[in-house]
Write an enzyme that holds these catalytic residues in place. Sequence first.
Site, PDB file in Angstrom:
ATOM      1  N   ASP A 219      35.075  46.156  33.337  1.00  0.00           N
ATOM      2  CA  ASP A 219      35.786  44.878  33.244  1.00  0.00           C
ATOM      3  C   ASP A 219      34.843  43.700  33.434  1.00  0.00           C
ATOM      4  O   ASP A 219      35.271  42.543  33.296  1.00  0.00           O
ATOM      5  CB  ASP A 219      36.927  44.808  34.261  1.00  0.00           C
TER       6      ASP A 219
ATOM      7  N   LYS B  88      37.083  30.367  38.268  1.00  0.00           N
ATOM      8  CA  LYS B  88      37.010  31.323  39.370  1.00  0.00           C
ATOM      9  C   LYS B  88      37.416  30.559  40.632  1.00  0.00           C
ATOM     10  O   LYS B  88      36.827  29.530  40.956  1.00  0.00           O
ATOM     11  CB  LYS B  88      35.585  31.872  39.512  1.00  0.00           C
TER      12      LYS B  88
ATOM     13  N   ARG C  10      36.677  41.406  27.462  1.00  0.00           N
ATOM     14  CA  ARG C  10      35.829  42.417  28.103  1.00  0.00           C
ATOM     15  C   ARG C  10      36.059  43.791  27.481  1.00  0.00           C
ATOM     16  O   ARG C  10      37.060  44.007  26.773  1.00  0.00           O
ATOM     17  CB  ARG C  10      36.172  42.512  29.605  1.00  0.00           C
TER      18      ARG C  10
ATOM     19  N   ARG D 293      33.360  28.145  34.364  1.00  0.00           N
ATOM     20  CA  ARG D 293      32.275  28.746  33.588  1.00  0.00           C
ATOM     21  C   ARG D 293      32.439  28.395  32.119  1.00  0.00           C
ATOM     22  O   ARG D 293      33.548  28.356  31.600  1.00  0.00           O
ATOM     23  CB  ARG D 293      32.298  30.269  33.672  1.00  0.00           C
TER      24      ARG D 293
ATOM     25  N   GLY E 100      43.347  34.343  45.660  1.00  0.00           N
ATOM     26  CA  GLY E 100      43.029  33.638  44.426  1.00  0.00           C
ATOM     27  C   GLY E 100      41.980  32.552  44.572  1.00  0.00           C
ATOM     28  O   GLY E 100      41.780  31.753  43.654  1.00  0.00           O
TER      29      GLY E 100
ATOM     30  N   ASP F 175      30.234  36.688  35.828  1.00  0.00           N
ATOM     31  CA  ASP F 175      30.895  37.128  37.065  1.00  0.00           C
ATOM     32  C   ASP F 175      29.889  37.635  38.094  1.00  0.00           C
ATOM     33  O   ASP F 175      29.677  38.832  38.247  1.00  0.00           O
ATOM     34  CB  ASP F 175      31.952  38.190  36.769  1.00  0.00           C
TER      35      ASP F 175
ATOM     36  N   GLY G 104      42.636  37.786  38.531  1.00  0.00           N
ATOM     37  CA  GLY G 104      43.335  37.632  39.799  1.00  0.00           C
ATOM     38  C   GLY G 104      43.052  36.339  40.526  1.00  0.00           C
ATOM     39  O   GLY G 104      43.826  35.938  41.402  1.00  0.00           O
ATOM     40  N   ARG G 105      41.942  35.680  40.194  1.00  0.00           N
ATOM     41  CA  ARG G 105      41.654  34.381  40.805  1.00  0.00           C
ATOM     42  C   ARG G 105      40.991  33.435  39.799  1.00  0.00           C
ATOM     43  O   ARG G 105      40.194  32.581  40.155  1.00  0.00           O
ATOM     44  CB  ARG G 105      40.795  34.528  42.057  1.00  0.00           C
TER      45      ARG G 105
END
Length: 441
Positions: free
Chosen positions: A241, A100, A173, A166, A113, A251, A79-80
């Site tokens: 996830d 991210k 996932r 990253r 986002g 994350d 989503g972002r």
Amino acid sequence: MRLGDPFYDMVRAADFPETRLRFRNDRAAAQVGLDGLSDREWVDHFGRFKPLSGSLGEPLALRYHGHQFRVYNPEIGDGRGFLFAQLRDDDDRLMDLGTKGSGQTPWSRFGDGRLTLKGGVREVLATEMLEALGVPTSRSFSLIETGEALQRNDEPSPTRSAVLVRLSHSHIRIGTFQRLAYHQDTDAMERLIAYVLRELYGEEPGENPPVRLLELVVARTARLAARYMAAGFIHGVLNSDNINITGESFDYGPWRFNPTWNPAFVAAYFDHAGLYAFGRQPEAIHWDVAQLAISLRMLVDAEPLIAVLEQFGPRYQAEVSGALLWRLGVIPRGTETDGILIETMEKALRASQMPIDRFFFDCFGGVIPSHYGEHFDTLREQLAEYTARKARDHAYWSGEAPCSMLIDEVESTWSAIDLTDDWEPFHRKVEAIREMGEALA
């Protein structure tokens, strides 16, 4: 990414008002052949997302589902963030550069986002610390401030914005598999399993690929859970996830390092039930891996999957003994005495409330200082049978205090940036963490 359309959506990065380079990880960049980029080229690629030569032509927002605090959510995905590039590292592993805060995607729902600059700073600090402490983790590759004022409910607003890149050994996932099971897409599930085995584990699919994949994931995630515990780390949001299929942590939102050996310590203020508390992390990760097994059930009988899942506990016990003895600086004996020593150590830490970082700093090499109290008498006797794995001859050990990353220091580091745009404490901290990593390695 050879998997095809069912796995992602092509997207575009946000057009940011500005791009100010705040952190570039040349140590990581050297491993994927990108350390020779000038700062301007770096910003073009990781702030404006000009494609890297020979990699993806357009960013890909990955599709997945997942259990979030054990409630299934079929409405999530990148989503972002997005997958920006894939390349090989110097061990010939396939690596992802993912983002991210790079803008809205079809999976943003009501989000903007974006990433706060504070969130980016926190992730750099988390990944640097975890890497130094031997935890398999994504690496913060780049942090660029983007010049927007963001509104957030959980921190003072407006707040500064950033985009993070990253470096990870895949962004696939457990939730990626859950999505395919949800849609009963057998063909895509078979393709994904084969892709993961070939590209991420270096194996050709054999007689029973789903079972083999689960075996590999159980081994990697048991190791991850063990390394979290040895580091005294709480991820905070171990949803399915957020569990990488290669067992690599990533994350970082409400993470914390535990001040003392407190199994009930939680990182997320919204984790009211303590589902992802420090001491429950192995259970949480095992539960997530069980969701992978349930997803694979569409291709294979339950019995062999259950048998593999039952290996998680014994693997974790072996891994946590090894990880804690590594941090303590002694060579495992490979017998049941290792487990007994670890049990004694955990009891001593809980009873004494000794700071975790202080303990491992003072006792590295297996010698407990004489001023430690009676809680450590039994442990001192047991450690006499162990051999140091490394001398305390690195400059790090001559310091007065261990390198740590407790919440007060994180907030202090951010405050200097927030109030006076002083990045010196941040850069000093990264240097100190890397020095500790050299001493432990």
